[in-house]
Structures are given as C-alpha cells and as structure tokens.
Enzyme design. Structure first.
Site, mmCIF file in Angstrom:
data_model
loop_
_atom_site.group_PDB
_atom_site.id
_atom_site.type_symbol
_atom_site.label_atom_id
_atom_site.label_comp_id
_atom_site.label_asym_id
_atom_site.label_seq_id
_atom_site.Cartn_x
_atom_site.Cartn_y
_atom_site.Cartn_z
ATOM 1 N N ILE A 1 -86.120 -47.528 31.303
ATOM 2 C CA ILE A 1 -85.018 -48.254 30.673
ATOM 3 C C ILE A 1 -83.884 -47.303 30.316
ATOM 4 C CG2 ILE A 1 -84.330 -49.589 28.642
ATOM 5 C CD1 ILE A 1 -86.044 -51.269 30.379
ATOM 6 N N GLU B 1 -89.511 -39.471 29.056
ATOM 7 C CA GLU B 1 -90.131 -39.699 30.362
ATOM 8 C C GLU B 1 -89.163 -39.361 31.500
ATOM 9 O OE1 GLU B 1 -93.255 -40.894 31.223
ATOM 10 O OE2 GLU B 1 -93.880 -40.743 29.132
ATOM 11 N N HIS C 1 -89.291 -50.063 23.193
ATOM 12 C CA HIS C 1 -90.321 -49.101 22.818
ATOM 13 C C HIS C 1 -89.838 -48.194 21.694
ATOM 14 C CE1 HIS C 1 -93.060 -45.686 22.984
ATOM 15 N NE2 HIS C 1 -93.919 -46.467 23.602
ATOM 16 N N GLU D 1 -91.014 -47.845 17.945
ATOM 17 C CA GLU D 1 -91.193 -46.453 17.513
ATOM 18 C C GLU D 1 -89.878 -45.715 17.310
ATOM 19 O OE1 GLU D 1 -93.876 -44.487 20.188
ATOM 20 O OE2 GLU D 1 -95.424 -46.031 19.984
ATOM 21 N N VAL E 1 -92.579 -53.826 31.623
ATOM 22 C CA VAL E 1 -93.899 -54.458 31.685
ATOM 23 C C VAL E 1 -94.246 -55.076 30.335
ATOM 24 C CG1 VAL E 1 -96.362 -53.928 31.842
ATOM 25 C CG2 VAL E 1 -94.758 -52.916 33.487
ATOM 26 N N HIS F 1 -97.919 -52.932 24.294
ATOM 27 C CA HIS F 1 -96.972 -53.072 23.182
ATOM 28 C C HIS F 1 -96.538 -54.525 23.006
ATOM 29 C CE1 HIS F 1 -96.465 -48.981 21.894
ATOM 30 N NE2 HIS F 1 -96.202 -48.565 23.115
#
Length: 578
Positions: A397, A402, A463, A494, A522, A526
C-alpha cells in the site's frame, strides 16, 4: 623478596596500563556533524543554523561540532562570494575520518524524511564500514510516531511551538513548508492534524512545492471563517522561499494570494531554527543518537555476483511481491487475482510470485504443501532460469518497512540482468510537476466500493507502522475530504491515526452507523480479528461499546478491480521510465 618484586612488577604494569588507557581516552576525538540544506542568507544563517549548532555545542562540550551543507549550489555561492569553504556531508565525514575522530554523531537539521534526508542517510551508511569506532545518525524533526516507545515527533514539535502561537487566538496561523514529490510530503498533513488534536484549530499547514498547496490551505482558512492570517515558514531557515514565495510582493506569493482573497495578512520571517524549543528537539535527537537510539544504520548488501548466468534473449519476467497471507480463499481473491490481471494485460511477461513474510511462507508450505519463494529465492530462480529482463511490482500500500527492504534486495540483484526495474506501491506520492497523484487514483478506485453507504460512516482500517511513511494514511484522509467524500475515515491498527482517533472523528461528524472496511490488499488476520472480531479490543467491539450500529465489509482491496488496475498502471509507469 621475589614475591615483593612480583607484586611491584604487577603494580607497575597496572599503572602503565591505566596511563595508556587514560592517554587513549584523551586522544579519542568525538564529534557531532550538523548537516543542513544550508543558506546563503548570512543573517538568517546566524539566527538559525549557527544558533542550533551553538546550542548543540553548549549541550555537549566534550564533542567538537562540525558543519556540512547538502546544497552544492549554496556551497558554491558562498565560496564564490565570501571565499568560505562549506563542506558536503561526505567531504565532512571524510575529513573527520582523516583527522582521527573515533566517535561521530551526524545530526541532520532536516524537517522531514525527504530526498535531502535520504541522501544524508546514504552518505552516513557509506561510512558505516568501520571508518569510525562509533557512528550514529540522529532523527530529523518529523520522523515518526511510535506508541510502544512513547515517542511522537509531531506532538513534540506542536508543543514546542504552542507558546509562540498562543498569542494568535482569533487569527489563522498558516505555516508554509517546502513540500516535495517524495512520499514524506505526507508528514505535513500529520502535523496539521496534530495541531488540531492539541486544540490549536487555528493552525494550518501547506507547502510551496507539494500538497496541500496554497489553494487548498486558503480554502481551509476561508471555511473556518478567519479574516486575519499570520504567515510563518515551516522551515529551519527563513531564506529565499520564506522571503519570496511566502512574504514577497509578487503575484504568486502566499501573501499576495491571501490578500487577493480579502484577508488581512502579516508575514513573520522566523525560521524554526531561531526557536529555542525547536533547537532543544535537535539536542534531544543528538542525545538519543549518543545513547545508540538514533536512526538505524544499515550496511548495504554486497552486489550479488552469480557463479553462472546464461541469459536467454527476450526472456522477460514480472515478479509480483506481496506480504502474503495463509488464508487461501482470500489469497485467491486478492493476490492471485492481481497476478492474473497482470498476466492478462502483459502476456509477454512470465508472471512470478514472491512473499516477504517468511512466517506465512512456512505456514503455507506446512498447510498446503506449496512452496512460495521469498524475494531472494525468487531472484535466484530468475537468474537460474536465464531471464534477461525483470520488472518487480510490489502489491504494498505504502513505501514502509516492507517496501524499503524490497528495494534493498532489488538493488542487490539488479545489475545481474540486462534490464531490471522496480515499481511503486499504491500510495507513493503526489507529483504535481509530473501530473501524478496516487492518492486521487486510490480515492477514485474506492468510490464504487463506497456506493450505497452515503448515510453511514465508512471506516477504513489500515495496518499502520512506526515507519515515517505511516503519514500516508493522514494524507489519504485529507484527499478524501478534498474530493468531497466526508463520510469516510481512515485509521490504523499499529500507527496513527489510532482507533480512538477515528472514533472521535466519527462522533464529531454525528454518525450513528458505521461500516468497517480493511484498507489492506488482503482481508486476512488483521481484518478478521483486529477489525471484525468479537474480542474486547477489536474495532467492531469498540464501536459497538460507543453505541454505534456496526456493519462489517470483509473484502480486501485486492478484490477491487479498480484497485487491481492501479498496480497495472504502476507497471506501465515503470516500463515508461528511463
């Protein structure tokens, strides 16, 4: 007698070793390298950059404070005009190495983690090879929010400025930042929201070269009903941009722009570096770096050189990299759907898959007896199979941890291939010059998904991260609102904004019905648990406890065909890039 001589000998050796250790300690040179963009305005240099350097030197008298400017234009101008040499960060570090410094703390005076800051990080990493016994890097002004560590750089800055701004009760205070097409431009939106969260609703933040710009800020100030405006630079130095773009009399200056809209305008040429409380933040950042709690430095991995590689002419691969999920049903609906869509529109590429989560890779292999490559394994396989051209497209995103790790791994292997390119995540930047606005693209892709929910608050759960790119979520909220979508709210599990922040926003808008949607490719763990679960700390439970009627939309963004198309556009943009 022999025993007495032995005791005396040991005592003498101990004394000599103590003297040697003391001498070595005395000889050890410790330095702090303060790095800024620089300025050729000597008056404001003295008030800002030099004042901050002096404050740091006073706080750490045992360190020698050195200076470096990142702007070659400014360095050259000062040399030509004044005959004074200003070093680049690399030159300054090399000189400190040659002069035998054993400990060096590099403290940037940058405001955000943008292009200039990243260049400083790259330079410091070059010297993270044993050139110094200790090398640490301090944070810029606005780095991140880390709830676990109890740090909030944005709140620290807001509280540092609050005493100075308290005199402007009935006046709009408009900060003008530099702005950039870099992802870190989103930091300005988090800053404005933090001012508002701290009860300073009269403070607005815009940028000269990024988003929001002058037009967006003026619209905000007008909507808030203010008639008087104070303009302040959100820059360390009140230099050229502050004097001309903000306070100048030219037609396109911010002062002129506000005046033409009927505002009473007062520009204040006060750089952030003049403010003692801001200087103190940099001093604290130096302290954290000295304690080993600064920015983590990484040694770049050596370039991979294969033992054998036989490229096949015209053989092309498109490596789609995802975090991954062990939920097979949702994986098929999201990640695999994106891969198949790419395969359909780019059939001359062999589409390959890699996941970044080793835990998910292990779970899939254990449960399904299916092996998914991690990124290193995927590159090794592409080399073994003789691919000549490789394009890497992440399904991430935002450009967080990452994505950063993926870019580092890509850099390790890219030189093996004849051609290797890497695409950007869904929300990377707003590039006004290049006419690219990833945020508007994402909002447009979400609009069909939002149909039928006009009378409800739609809450997206992202996320979140301690990475500086977490500011992406706040900017997405801003663009949603600017696009006329007022019933959508964005939060994170988070990061910032938190669940409590979002509940407060939804309440302020007067909604009583909420639809929860995952802002993730996805709808996995979460989404199923943190968002839609029945546990006490889930978002569904929290909203219900506040009296909201809650509906759950358990579909990942990867199921959205318009969102899938964004990644195809990213690939096309990558292929077009030089």
């Amino acid at each position: 007698m022999k025993k007495r001589l032995l005791i005396l000998l040991v005592a003498a050796m101990t004394l000599l070793m103590s003297f040697a250790t003391f001498a070595e300690g005395e000889m050890e040179k410790k330095g702090i390298l303060v790095v800024s963009f620089g300025t050729s305005y000597m008056d404001t240099y003295t008030k800002t950059i030099k004042a901050t350097e002096d404050a740091i030197a006073k706080a750490y008298p045992e360190y020698e404070v050195r200076e470096a400017f990142t702007s070659s234009i400014i360095r050259n101008k000062i040399m030509k005009r004044d005959g004074v040499e200003k070093l680049s960060p690399e030159e300054a570090l090399m000189r400190m190495k040659e002069e035998g410094f054993s400990e060096v703390i590099v403290q940037p005076l940058h405001v955000i983690t943008g292009i200039e800051y990243e260049e400083v990080v790259d330079v410091v990493n070059k010297f993270n090879d044993g050139s110094f016994k200790k090398l640490e890097l301090g944070k810029p002004l606005l780095f991140n929010i880390d709830e676990e560590e109890g740090t909030n750089d944005y709140l620290d800055v807001v509280m540092a400025l609050k005493p100075m701004l308290s005199m402007y009760k009935d006046t709009a205070v408009v900060y003008m930042g530099h702005g950039t097409h870099h992802p870190a431009n989103a930091s300005y939106e988090v800053l404005e929201r933090t001012f508002k969260d701290a009860g300073m609703n009269n403070v607005f933040v815009g940028t000269v070269e990024g988003y929001p710009g002058l037009d967006e800020v003026m619209a905000e100030v007008q909507e808030a009903g203010y008639e008087k405006v104070v303009l302040l630079p959100f820059m360390i130095v009140a230099g050229d941009h502050a004097s001309n773009d903000m306070a100048g009399d030219e037609e396109d200056s911010w002062k002129t722009g506000f005046k033409m809209e009927g505002f009473e305008v007062e520009p204040k040429l006060i750089g952030l570096g003049e403010i003692a409380s801001i200087q103190n933040i940099y001093i604290q950042n130096v302290e954290k770096a000295i304690e080993g709690e600064g920015v983590e430095l990484k040694e770049k991995e050596a370039k991979y050189i294969p033992e054998s590689y036989s490229p096949i002419e015209g053989k092309k691969a498109l490596l789609v990299v995802s975090f991954g999920t062990s939920y097979k049903d949702t994986r098929d609906l999201t990640i695999e759907a994106i891969e198949k869509r790419i395969e359909k529109v780019l059939p001359w590429y062999d589409v390959k898959r890699a996941f970044t989560s080793d835990m998910i890779i292990r779970n899939i292999e254990k449960k399904e007896n299916v092996k998914v490559n991690n990124v290193d394994e995927a590159f090794m396989e592409l080399i073994k199979e003789g691919y000549e051209e490789v394009v890497v497209q992440p399904t991430h995103i935002m450009p967080g941890h990452e994505y950063t790790d993926l870019v580092n791994t890509f850099d390790k292997y890219k030189d093996v291939f004849k051609t290797a390119k890497i695409g950007q995540p869904a929300l990377y930047h707003i590039d006004l010059e290049g006419n690219e606005n990833h945020y508007k693209e994402v909002v447009k892709a979400l609009k069909p998904q939002l149909e039928g929910f006009d009378d409800k608050a739609v809450v997206f759960m992202g996320h979140g991260s301690t990475h500086s790119a977490n500011s992406t979520y706040a900017l997405l909220q801003r663009v949603m609102n600017d696009e006329g979508i007022d019933n959508v709210f964005v939060g994170t599990v988070e990061g910032y904004p938190t669940l409590n922040d979002v509940i407060t926003m939804v309440k302020e808008k007067g909604h009583d019905k909420v639809v929860l949607m995952p802002f993730m490719i996805v709808a996995g763990d979460h989404a199923s648990n943190d968002m839609a679960g029945d546990e006490e700390d889930s978002w569904k439970t929290a909203f219900k406890a506040e009296g909201f009627e809650v509906e759950v939309y358990l579909h990942g963004l990867g199921e959205n065909k318009d969102f899938q198309k964004i990644y195809i556009e990213r690939i096309y943009n990558t292929l077009r890039a030089e």
